[in-house]
Design a protein around this motif. Structure first.
Motif, PDB file in Angstrom:
ATOM      1  N   ALA A   1       1.332  -1.150  -0.439  1.00 57.49           N
ATOM      2  CA  ALA A   1      -0.225  -0.027  -0.532  1.00 57.49           C
ATOM      3  C   ALA A   1       1.120   1.599  -0.440  1.00 57.49           C
ATOM      4  N   ILE A   2       1.875   1.333   0.473  1.00 58.03           N
ATOM      5  CA  ILE A   2       3.019   2.388   0.877  1.00 58.03           C
ATOM      6  C   ILE A   2       3.430   2.626  -0.629  1.00 58.03           C
ATOM      7  N   LEU A   3       4.335   1.615  -1.055  1.00 57.29           N
ATOM      8  CA  LEU A   3       4.693   2.067  -2.168  1.00 57.29           C
ATOM      9  C   LEU A   3       3.836   2.675  -3.469  1.00 57.29           C
ATOM     10  N   LEU A   4       2.506   1.471  -3.506  1.00 54.05           N
ATOM     11  CA  LEU A   4       1.491   1.997  -4.266  1.00 54.05           C
ATOM     12  C   LEU A   4       1.052   3.343  -4.255  1.00 54.05           C
ATOM     13  N   SER A   5       1.054   3.872  -2.709  1.00 53.17           N
ATOM     14  CA  SER A   5       0.721   5.274  -2.985  1.00 53.17           C
ATOM     15  C   SER A   5       2.208   6.497  -2.961  1.00 53.17           C
ATOM     16  N   ARG A   6       2.867   6.017  -3.123  1.00 50.04           N
ATOM     17  CA  ARG A   6       3.548   6.812  -3.699  1.00 50.04           C
ATOM     18  C   ARG A   6       4.688   5.669  -5.123  1.00 50.04           C
ATOM     19  N   PRO A   7       3.464   5.909  -6.158  1.00 53.95           N
ATOM     20  CA  PRO A   7       4.601   4.983  -7.590  1.00 53.95           C
ATOM     21  C   PRO A   7       5.504   5.644  -8.335  1.00 53.95           C
ATOM     22  N   ASN A   8       6.270   5.739  -8.441  1.00 49.41           N
ATOM     23  CA  ASN A   8       7.304   6.055  -9.255  1.00 49.41           C
ATOM     24  C   ASN A   8       8.613   6.757  -7.835  1.00 49.41           C
ATOM     25  N   GLN A   9       8.242   7.133  -6.912  1.00 46.95           N
ATOM     26  CA  GLN A   9       9.492   7.697  -6.144  1.00 46.95           C
ATOM     27  C   GLN A   9      10.035   6.433  -5.032  1.00 46.95           C
ATOM     28  N   VAL A  10      11.078   7.414  -4.555  1.00 46.83           N
ATOM     29  CA  VAL A  10      11.514   6.697  -3.445  1.00 46.83           C
ATOM     30  C   VAL A  10      11.269   6.652  -2.011  1.00 46.83           C
ATOM     31  N   VAL A  11      10.640   5.635  -1.808  1.00 47.34           N
ATOM     32  CA  VAL A  11      10.754   5.713  -0.028  1.00 47.34           C
ATOM     33  C   VAL A  11      11.782   5.578   1.078  1.00 47.34           C
ATOM     34  N   PRO A  12      12.448   5.655   2.089  1.00 51.36           N
ATOM     35  CA  PRO A  12      13.152   5.962   2.778  1.00 51.36           C
ATOM     36  C   PRO A  12      13.046   4.390   3.297  1.00 51.36           C
ATOM     37  N   THR A  13      14.071   3.863   3.606  1.00 46.82           N
ATOM     38  CA  THR A  13      14.067   2.449   3.999  1.00 46.82           C
ATOM     39  C   THR A  13      13.694   3.186   5.934  1.00 46.82           C
ATOM     40  N   ASP A  14      13.914   3.842   6.456  1.00 43.06           N
ATOM     41  CA  ASP A  14      14.329   4.427   7.752  1.00 43.06           C
ATOM     42  C   ASP A  14      12.417   4.246   7.941  1.00 43.06           C
ATOM     43  N   GLN A  15      12.014   5.392   6.901  1.00 42.90           N
ATOM     44  CA  GLN A  15      10.213   5.319   6.624  1.00 42.90           C
ATOM     45  C   GLN A  15       9.324   4.115   6.711  1.00 42.90           C
ATOM     46  N   LEU A  16      10.044   3.029   5.948  1.00 44.21           N
ATOM     47  CA  LEU A  16       9.345   2.944   5.744  1.00 44.21           C
ATOM     48  C   LEU A  16       9.054   1.501   6.934  1.00 44.21           C
ATOM     49  N   ILE A  17      10.348   0.953   7.660  1.00 41.17           N
ATOM     50  CA  ILE A  17      10.629  -0.117   8.614  1.00 41.17           C
ATOM     51  C   ILE A  17       9.698   1.480  10.052  1.00 41.17           C
ATOM     52  N   ASP A  18       9.599   2.048  10.323  1.00 42.56           N
ATOM     53  CA  ASP A  18       8.847   3.191  11.210  1.00 42.56           C
ATOM     54  C   ASP A  18       7.070   2.395  11.245  1.00 42.56           C
ATOM     55  N   SER A  19       6.739   2.927  10.026  1.00 42.10           N
ATOM     56  CA  SER A  19       6.044   2.583   9.539  1.00 42.10           C
ATOM     57  C   SER A  19       4.848   1.034   9.362  1.00 42.10           C
ATOM     58  N   LEU A  20       5.948  -0.316   9.334  1.00 39.23           N
ATOM     59  CA  LEU A  20       5.837  -1.508   9.805  1.00 39.23           C
ATOM     60  C   LEU A  20       5.519  -1.874  11.055  1.00 39.23           C
ATOM     61  N   TRP A  21       6.723  -1.436  11.127  1.00 40.87           N
ATOM     62  CA  TRP A  21       7.218  -1.601  13.144  1.00 40.87           C
ATOM     63  C   TRP A  21       6.661  -0.718  14.477  1.00 40.87           C
ATOM     64  N   GLY A  22       6.598   0.573  14.034  1.00 42.05           N
ATOM     65  CA  GLY A  22       6.508   2.041  15.178  1.00 42.05           C
ATOM     66  C   GLY A  22       7.806   2.017  15.239  1.00 42.05           C
ATOM     67  N   GLU A  23       7.655   2.536  16.693  1.00 42.89           N
ATOM     68  CA  GLU A  23       8.595   3.177  17.348  1.00 42.89           C
ATOM     69  C   GLU A  23       9.708   1.832  18.068  1.00 42.89           C
ATOM     70  N   ARG A  24       9.462   0.185  18.252  1.00 45.54           N
ATOM     71  CA  ARG A  24      10.704  -0.808  18.667  1.00 45.54           C
ATOM     72  C   ARG A  24      10.496  -1.809  17.085  1.00 45.54           C
ATOM     73  N   PRO A  25      11.179  -1.624  16.487  1.00 47.49           N
ATOM     74  CA  PRO A  25      11.017  -2.280  15.362  1.00 47.49           C
ATOM     75  C   PRO A  25      12.301  -3.497  15.825  1.00 47.49           C
ATOM     76  N   PRO A  26      12.479  -4.613  15.440  1.00 46.63           N
ATOM     77  CA  PRO A  26      13.022  -5.882  15.967  1.00 46.63           C
ATOM     78  C   PRO A  26      14.049  -5.960  15.438  1.00 46.63           C
ATOM     79  N   PRO A  27      16.102  -6.111  16.600  1.00 47.96           N
ATOM     80  CA  PRO A  27      16.777  -6.059  15.312  1.00 47.96           C
ATOM     81  C   PRO A  27      16.850  -6.223  13.832  1.00 47.96           C
TER      82      PRO A  27
END
Length: 615
Positions: free
Chosen positions: A398-424
């Protein structure tokens, strides 16, 4: 003495820059592979392409910048099996080609000798034909002279100054019978006498009797009526986008002779100027151009368009970077479109092989995507629905399709998928989800060094179709083709399938994207409703807006359209009640009153000035 040429000649030395070839390529790029690459050709000391190339690097778009002044040292060759171009030992597939400020005089050599002239002409021919053969090239169109520009503009209904090209300046001034005239070069304002050295031949205003006494010349010049105006605009057209600056200067040549006396500020181009720019750019096939207009009480007056027009100087004066961002976006989009097509974009090998047509191009085969984000998430590949069951994988899609043809930073993707405490293992897990989506969606998700990008064609995603139709409809309305605009805007609105990506509500990246295309959706509704009301479609407007307005009471254009439709259906009391509801909301939530436009509409309905439409 001739007033036009009585001043001390102005000499400009091109600013110093890095000569030769400048590459900006991904670190992981395979040196042996033919890499799809943007080709930029200009002069080393000019900043426009230096800034553009840095931006392309940030966005993961490979590019090579070639300095025209040192092009004679370039080593090139082609391969007939794949149409690639090798520049100083590095193979590329040119995608977008943009050439600026290049002429045979830019090529260094033994000035005047037959060998030197042949060398310069040959390089100029190569650059010119390389650009012309490119599938995606900027600025587009052909290099039109000032007389052709003025003639085409007048034919298109755009006002232009009365103009005469002549060697007899005095006779032309008398024929124009103007209190003041402007005398300017028929071609360029600068003459490059040797590589990097330019001499200015600037426009000059000549008044009264002096204009009629100007002597004949041995070179044709332009004599033009002086147009009284209250403002001058420099308008940049960048593949449909408009960026304008208001320019104040004490004399025509002040930009070159006295920069400190020139003022530049961002400006909103008046609608007649926007329409004229779009019309002329379409006639000339331009993707980029710097247009000059005068604003008068009778409307805008077109002066000229410069296909090589610089923009960084104007941006620096105005303290903005709008044109730089627009050019970066355009080049990136064109590169991706051409690169995804999988074919060489420049038939340079055929040109160098004297017209042979033996190039075999390998075309990448990508699965056909049909994705929807303007409602519930749905993805089909080659007509078959793709089931993504894992929630995090669906969210990533959903995130990638809502921003087609744009780079979505890895850190933002991790925050979106796991919140403030992502696993190692979050980064590794993200790679697993990306790999799974690649297997399902086809090879269209790429890693750009700092994030991921999903590439989608204009017909592969409902969001992209919606944006295209919305832009086309609004452009048709701007040009006065209201019936066609109404149809196209309606087609755009029919793509909307309810609240977009509702299952991911609360995820910041999704909410931000949904907010942007919801705003565009509301704007399209407003445009459509106003056009429909003009054609008596009050009932249709109510059917569409009745369920929409309650959710967006602060959208005054939307409210105004519904009030007008209610009054047109003979339901004036409901229209007045609608106003009171909105007024209370604005006061309570925002502490403001309705706008004068909405208040005036209320008064018209209250006083019965807005008649009921005929059934």
């Amino acid at each position: 003495m001739d007033p036009v040429h009585s001043r001390i000649p102005y000499t400009l030395r091109m600013p110093a820059g890095s000569p030769g070839v400048t590459w900006q390529l991904p670190e992981e790029a395979d040196p042996a592979a033919a890499l799809p690459c943007v080709v930029l050709v200009d002069r080393a000391g000019i900043n426009e392409f230096a800034v553009l190339q840095r931006g392309l690097r940030t966005l993961g778009v490979p590019s090579v910048r070639i300095d025209a002044g040192s092009i004679g040292d370039l080593r090139i060759l082609t391969r007939l099996d794949d149409g690639s171009l090798t520049v100083n030992g590095r193979r590329i597939i040119p995608t977008v080609t943009w050439v600026r400020h290049f002429s045979p005089r830019a090529v260094r050599g033994e000035n005047g000798s037959a060998a030197s002239l042949f060398r310069a002409d040959s390089w100029a021919a190569l650059i010119d034909q390389l650009s012309s053969l490119s599938a995606a090239r900027l600025p587009g169109g052909s290099d039109l002279g000032r007389l052709v520009q003025l003639d085409d503009a007048a034919e298109a209904g755009v006002r232009t100054p009365r103009t005469i090209a002549t060697t007899d300046l005095g006779a032309a001034s008398a024929a124009l019978a103007s209190d003041r005239v402007i005398v300017k070069a028929l071609d360029q304002h600068f003459v490059e006498t040797e590589p990097g050295t330019l001499h200015g031949v600037f426009p000059e205003i000549v008044a009264g009797v002096a204009a009629r006494k100007l002597p004949a010349r041995d070179a044709p010049m332009i004599v033009q009526e002086y147009v009284d105006h209250w403002a001058e605009l420099r308008v940049y057209f960048v593949d449909g986008e408009i960026r304008a600056f208001r320019v104040g200067k004490p004399s025509p040549e002040a930009i070159w002779r006295d920069e400190a006396s020139v003022t530049v500020s961002p400006a909103a181009a008046p609608e007649p100027v926007v329409e004229a720019v779009h019309r002329l750019a379409g006639i000339w096939g331009l993707r980029y151009g710097a247009f000059d207009f005068l604003l008068t009480r009778q409307g805008p007056v077109f002066l000229e368009v410069n296909r090589d027009g610089d923009w960084r100087w104007f941006e620096a004066k105005a303290g903005v970077d709008d044109v730089s961002i627009a050019t970066l976006s355009t080049v990136r989009t064109l590169h991706r479109q051409v690169a995804r097509a999988g074919s060489a974009t420049i038939d340079l090998a055929g040109f160098l092989a004297l017209g042979t047509d033996r190039i075999k191009r390998a075309k990448a085969v990508t699965a056909r995507l049909d994705a929807r984000v303007l409602g519930a998430l749905e993805v089909r590949v080659d007509g078959t629905i793709v089931h993504v069951s894992a929630r995090k994988a669906r969210l990533l899609a959903a995130i990638l399709l809502s921003r087609p043809n744009q780079v979505v930073p890895t850190d933002q993707l991790i925050d979106s998928l796991w919140g403030e405490r992502p696993p190692p293992t979050a980064r590794k897990n993200l790679q697993v989800y990306v790999s799974a989506l690649r297997r399902s969606f086809g090879d269209r998700i790429s890693y750009q060094g700092w994030g991921y990008r999903l590439d989608a064609g204009p017909d592969e995603l409902d969001l992209l179709r919606f944006r295209r139709l919305a832009g086309a409809g609004r452009d048709m309305r701007r040009r006065g083709d209201a019936d066609a605009a109404l149809t196209v805007l309606d087609d755009a609105l029919r793509l909307w399938g309810g609240q977009p990506l509702a299952e991911f509500s609360g995820v910041a990246l999704v909410d931000e994207a949904v907010g942007r295309f919801t705003d565009l959706y509301l704007t399209v509704n407003e445009d459509w409703a106003e056009l429909a009301i003009e054609r008596g479609g009050h009932v249709e407007v109510l059917n569409r807006l009745d369920d929409l307005v309650p959710f967006f009471p602060a959208r005054e254009r939307l409210v105004a359209a519904r009030m007008t439709a209610l009054a047109g259906c003979g339901r004036a009391p409901e229209a007045l009640s609608q106003f009171e509801t909105v007024r209370r909301h604005l006061v309570a939530e925002l502490g403001i009153d309705p706008s004068p436009v909405l208040r005036n509409l209320y008064e018209e309905i209250f006083q019965g000035q807005l008649a009921r439409a005929d059934p």
